[in-house]
Design a protein around this motif. Structure first.
Motif, mmCIF file in Angstrom:
data_model
loop_
_atom_site.group_PDB
_atom_site.id
_atom_site.type_symbol
_atom_site.label_atom_id
_atom_site.label_comp_id
_atom_site.label_asym_id
_atom_site.label_seq_id
_atom_site.Cartn_x
_atom_site.Cartn_y
_atom_site.Cartn_z
ATOM 1 N N GLN A 60 0.834 -1.173 0.579
ATOM 2 C CA GLN A 60 -0.426 0.016 0.110
ATOM 3 C C GLN A 60 0.902 1.045 0.009
ATOM 4 O O GLN A 60 0.787 2.512 -0.323
ATOM 5 N N LYS A 61 1.938 1.304 0.535
ATOM 6 C CA LYS A 61 2.800 2.536 0.996
ATOM 7 C C LYS A 61 3.748 2.753 -0.408
ATOM 8 O O LYS A 61 3.785 4.150 -0.125
ATOM 9 N N TYR A 62 3.560 1.762 -1.516
ATOM 10 C CA TYR A 62 4.128 2.432 -2.900
ATOM 11 C C TYR A 62 3.129 2.581 -3.801
ATOM 12 O O TYR A 62 3.378 2.705 -4.956
ATOM 13 N N SER A 63 1.877 2.879 -3.413
ATOM 14 C CA SER A 63 0.807 2.635 -4.766
ATOM 15 C C SER A 63 1.463 4.236 -5.189
ATOM 16 O O SER A 63 0.393 4.445 -6.657
ATOM 17 N N ILE A 67 6.393 2.636 -10.568
ATOM 18 C CA ILE A 67 7.402 1.923 -11.032
ATOM 19 C C ILE A 67 7.904 0.538 -9.838
ATOM 20 O O ILE A 67 7.962 -1.238 -10.061
ATOM 21 N N THR A 68 8.077 0.506 -8.356
ATOM 22 C CA THR A 68 8.512 0.599 -7.342
ATOM 23 C C THR A 68 7.708 -0.622 -6.714
ATOM 24 O O THR A 68 7.235 -1.519 -6.714
ATOM 25 N N LEU A 69 5.664 -0.519 -7.467
ATOM 26 C CA LEU A 69 4.924 -1.083 -6.910
ATOM 27 C C LEU A 69 5.076 -1.901 -7.831
ATOM 28 O O LEU A 69 4.626 -3.129 -7.854
ATOM 29 N N PHE A 70 5.068 -1.649 -9.653
ATOM 30 C CA PHE A 70 4.771 -3.125 -10.108
ATOM 31 C C PHE A 70 6.189 -4.394 -9.724
ATOM 32 O O PHE A 70 5.466 -5.478 -9.894
ATOM 33 N N ILE A 75 7.419 -9.565 -8.002
ATOM 34 C CA ILE A 75 8.599 -10.349 -6.641
ATOM 35 C C ILE A 75 7.895 -10.789 -6.031
ATOM 36 O O ILE A 75 7.508 -12.025 -5.907
ATOM 37 N N ILE A 76 6.250 -10.331 -4.981
ATOM 38 C CA ILE A 76 5.634 -11.328 -4.510
ATOM 39 C C ILE A 76 4.670 -12.723 -5.387
ATOM 40 O O ILE A 76 4.581 -12.940 -4.911
ATOM 41 N N CYS A 77 4.449 -11.918 -6.115
ATOM 42 C CA CYS A 77 3.793 -13.282 -7.351
ATOM 43 C C CYS A 77 4.723 -13.930 -7.114
ATOM 44 O O CYS A 77 4.504 -15.810 -7.564
ATOM 45 N N CYS A 78 5.657 -13.865 -7.555
ATOM 46 C CA CYS A 78 6.747 -14.594 -8.576
ATOM 47 C C CYS A 78 6.986 -15.815 -6.819
ATOM 48 O O CYS A 78 7.697 -16.839 -7.315
ATOM 49 N N VAL A 79 7.468 -15.206 -5.652
ATOM 50 C CA VAL A 79 7.748 -16.103 -4.769
ATOM 51 C C VAL A 79 6.673 -16.972 -4.476
ATOM 52 O O VAL A 79 6.409 -18.417 -4.048
ATOM 53 N N PHE A 120 1.949 -6.238 -13.627
ATOM 54 C CA PHE A 120 0.792 -5.324 -14.116
ATOM 55 C C PHE A 120 -0.441 -5.492 -13.722
ATOM 56 O O PHE A 120 -1.195 -4.451 -12.585
ATOM 57 N N ALA A 121 -1.515 -6.841 -13.299
ATOM 58 C CA ALA A 121 -2.550 -7.424 -12.786
ATOM 59 C C ALA A 121 -2.504 -6.607 -11.205
ATOM 60 O O ALA A 121 -3.758 -6.799 -10.846
ATOM 61 N N GLY A 122 -1.555 -6.835 -10.356
ATOM 62 C CA GLY A 122 -0.924 -6.518 -8.969
ATOM 63 C C GLY A 122 -1.350 -5.249 -8.758
ATOM 64 O O GLY A 122 -1.990 -4.321 -7.834
ATOM 65 N N SER A 123 -0.783 -3.954 -9.708
ATOM 66 C CA SER A 123 -0.416 -2.846 -9.783
ATOM 67 C C SER A 123 -2.061 -1.864 -9.675
ATOM 68 O O SER A 123 -2.447 -1.240 -9.613
#
Length: 230
Positions: A60-63, A67-70, A75-79, A120-123
């Motif tokens: 949420q803090k990167y909203s 670029i950082t959010l993406f 990273i989260i989805c890959c892990v 992209f989807a996560g963003s």
């Protein structure tokens, strides 16, 4: 506290349902047929729910920094996808999806193409979809949300228990079936699973590219054989 849990669980179910829709549509484009995707009986894919909640809670803090959010979403989805594949394979002796034919993959469990798409989807989820879903939930009375969350939770738990029973059939078959050919082994076990029950047949249709961990099974059989000779 309980009210917050209900809100998060309802979000989890909604994102799991959205993920199921995406997977079904994607499979229609690939195989030209409608297939009920996922491990569970109901129309939801928990991996999408967990991934979405992880993004909502931790990013949420990167909203405001897209670029950082993406990158963080990737990273989260890959892990999450990697360890889900790893754990499922160890538990059930089967590879449920395989990206080995895709470029830039890691052990066939994750690949760059899907990781970018998840980024992209996560963003979009954090910046667009989640605010919309939260506004909808805010209009629902607290008591209604609580009742709905409890009912869905009970249904979800029952679904998980039934589905796990079906999936654990793999362990039984891989311990009893004897085949020298990996392809023949896969075909035989899939046929046995499909013929055992309607749920087993649905599972095989949902994961047509499923590959049993024949190598791991064979190594265990060899170790047992060596021990028995001793």
């Amino acid at each position: 506290m309980f009210s917050a849990f209900c809100d998060y669980f309802l979000l989890f179910m909604m994102y799991s349902f959205i993920g199921w829709i995406i997977e079904v549509i994607n499979f229609i484009f690939i195989s030209k047929k409608v297939v009920d995707r996922g491990f569970l009986i109901g129309p939801y894919l928990p991996i999408y729910g967990f991934g979405s909640l992880a993004i909502i809670i931790f990013l949420q803090k990167y909203s405001s920094d897209l670029i950082t959010l993406f990158c963080m979403c990737m990273i989260i989805c890959c892990v999450l996808e990697y360890f889900t594949s790893f754990i499922m394979e160890k538990l059930f002796h089967a590879r449920w999806w395989d990206y080995s034919n895709e470029r830039f993959n890691i052990e066939g469990r994750v690949c760059l193409k899907t990781t970018v798409l998840f980024g992209f989807a996560g963003s979009i989820i954090l910046c667009v979809v989640n605010p919309l879903l939260l506004s909808i939930l805010s209009m629902v009375p607290s008591l209604v949300k609580t009742i709905l969350a409890v009912i869905l939770f009970i249904i979800f738990v029952i679904d998980v228990l039934i589905s796990l029973k079906v999936i654990f059939t793999f362990r039984t078959f891989t311990q009893n079936v004897r085949k020298d050919s990996t392809s023949e082994f896969n075909k035989l076990v899939k046929k046995m699973i499909s013929s055992k029950s309607i749920l087993g047949k649905r599972l095989m249709q949902a994961f047509p590219n499923l590959k049993l961990s024949f190598k791991e099974f064979t190594n265990k059989k060899i170790r047992l054989s060596v021990r028995s000779r001793k």
